[in-house]
Design a protein around this motif. Structure first.
Motif, short mmCIF file in Angstrom:
data_model
loop_
_atom_site.label_atom_id
_atom_site.label_comp_id
_atom_site.label_asym_id
_atom_site.label_seq_id
_atom_site.Cartn_x
_atom_site.Cartn_y
_atom_site.Cartn_z
N TRP A 183 -15.39 17.92 35.07
CA TRP A 183 -15.86 16.81 34.23
C TRP A 183 -14.83 15.70 34.15
O TRP A 183 -15.16 14.52 34.34
CB TRP A 183 -16.20 17.37 32.84
N MET A 184 -13.57 16.05 33.90
CA MET A 184 -12.53 15.03 33.79
C MET A 184 -12.27 14.34 35.13
O MET A 184 -12.00 13.14 35.19
CB MET A 184 -11.24 15.63 33.24
N LEU A 185 -12.38 15.09 36.23
CA LEU A 185 -12.23 14.46 37.55
C LEU A 185 -13.35 13.45 37.79
O LEU A 185 -13.11 12.36 38.33
CB LEU A 185 -12.26 15.54 38.64
N ARG A 186 -14.54 13.81 37.39
CA ARG A 186 -15.67 12.88 37.54
C ARG A 186 -15.46 11.62 36.71
O ARG A 186 -15.71 10.50 37.18
CB ARG A 186 -16.98 13.57 37.13
N GLU A 187 -14.98 11.79 35.46
CA GLU A 187 -14.73 10.63 34.60
C GLU A 187 -13.61 9.76 35.18
O GLU A 187 -13.68 8.53 35.12
CB GLU A 187 -14.37 11.09 33.18
N ALA A 188 -12.59 10.41 35.72
CA ALA A 188 -11.50 9.65 36.36
C ALA A 188 -12.03 8.89 37.57
O ALA A 188 -11.63 7.74 37.83
CB ALA A 188 -10.37 10.59 36.77
N GLY A 189 -12.95 9.51 38.30
CA GLY A 189 -13.54 8.87 39.46
C GLY A 189 -14.35 7.63 39.12
O GLY A 189 -14.46 6.70 39.94
N LYS A 190 -14.88 7.59 37.92
CA LYS A 190 -15.62 6.41 37.49
C LYS A 190 -14.68 5.21 37.32
O LYS A 190 -15.11 4.06 37.42
CB LYS A 190 -16.33 6.69 36.15
N ARG A 191 -13.41 5.50 37.07
CA ARG A 191 -12.40 4.45 36.90
C ARG A 191 -11.72 4.11 38.23
O ARG A 191 -11.37 2.96 38.47
CB ARG A 191 -11.34 4.90 35.89
N ASP A 192 -11.54 5.14 39.06
CA ASP A 192 -10.88 4.92 40.35
C ASP A 192 -11.42 5.95 41.34
O ASP A 192 -10.87 7.05 41.47
CB ASP A 192 -9.37 5.03 40.21
N LEU A 193 -12.48 5.59 42.03
CA LEU A 193 -13.15 6.52 42.95
C LEU A 193 -12.23 6.93 44.10
O LEU A 193 -12.25 8.09 44.54
CB LEU A 193 -14.42 5.89 43.50
N GLU A 194 -11.41 6.02 44.55
CA GLU A 194 -10.51 6.32 45.67
C GLU A 194 -9.54 7.44 45.30
O GLU A 194 -9.30 8.36 46.10
CB GLU A 194 -9.74 5.07 46.09
N LYS A 195 -8.98 7.38 44.09
CA LYS A 195 -8.04 8.42 43.65
C LYS A 195 -8.74 9.78 43.56
O LYS A 195 -8.17 10.81 43.92
CB LYS A 195 -7.42 8.05 42.30
N GLU A 196 -9.97 9.77 43.05
CA GLU A 196 -10.69 11.04 42.96
C GLU A 196 -10.98 11.59 44.35
O GLU A 196 -10.86 12.80 44.59
CB GLU A 196 -12.00 10.88 42.18
#
Length: 216
Positions: A183-196
């Motif tokens: 869940w937190m990885l997905r939320e982080a990906g919403k902010r920076d998809l490249e990092k995820e």
């Protein structure tokens, strides 16, 4: 205590019965032994808003209650007090109360509804090494608090701790940690998809499937 009287007035036996199954309270399950009044979260939030000015002692009593919903009520009041008070000393005291109450924050909803608004918010401008200690704990809920607390950082576009703690928890065996990390990885990906994507490409072969599914 008026807050306790009010929440017990709206208790519903049928909701309580369903909650026993929903929160996995059977023997050997993660919520084993928990007891419910049968009160939905929106009603708990309304009661918490009404009783934000209860004493610290009364708030602690609620947090230590044997009833799940009373613990949630006490924790939401703590969150509301933290949000309302801008005084640094008061906030530090509330943070310490929250940390000292980990024993009673013992199901995923109690964690998810509250920890980012106290732990995450409090550590935003402070040393965060305590999160890494919690992530290495043997306690399921302490580890989940470490992960979900980073949601506050994510909202501020501060993602490094989320990815680092996710890496610590990659090999955890519990499904509720797999879900929290994903869940937190997905939320982080919403902010920076490249990092995820970089994180997932590095770890997807070894990640638990539930974690990967939640992340994407």
């Amino acid at each position: 205590m008026k807050a306790r009287e009010e929440i017990r007035k709206v208790a519903n036996k049928e909701i309580a019965k369903n909650s026993l199954k929903f929160f996995k309270t059977g023997e050997g399950e993660y919520g084993y032994g928990d007891i419910f009044l049968g009160v939905r979260v929106p009603k708990i939030r309304l009661i918490a808003k009404k009783h934000i000015d209860i004493s610290t002692s009364e708030m602690k009593t609620l947090i230590k209650s044997k009833y799940h919903e009373e613990r949630l009520l006490g924790l939401i009041i703590l969150v509301n007090k933290y949000s309302k008070n801008k005084d640094r000393k008061t906030r530090n005291q509330l943070y310490k109360i929250y940390v000292s109450s980990f024993k009673y924050i013992n199901n995923w909803d109690l964690v998810d509804v509250t920890c980012l608004h106290v732990i995450g918010k409090h550590l935003m401008d402070k040393d965060r090494s305590i999160l890494y200690s919690w992530a290495k704990s043997d306690d399921l809920w302490t580890k989940r608090i470490a992960m979900i607390s980073t949601f506050w950082f994510i909202r501020k576009n501060d993602l490094d701790d989320t990815f680092t703690i996710a890496e610590i928890l990659l090999n955890d065996e519990h499904d509720l940690i797999h879900k929290a990390v994903g869940w937190m990885l997905r939320e982080a990906g919403k902010r920076d998809l490249e990092k995820e994507e970089i994180f997932l490409k590095k770890h997807y072969k070894l990640m638990p499937r539930t974690m990967l599914r939640y992340a994407i």
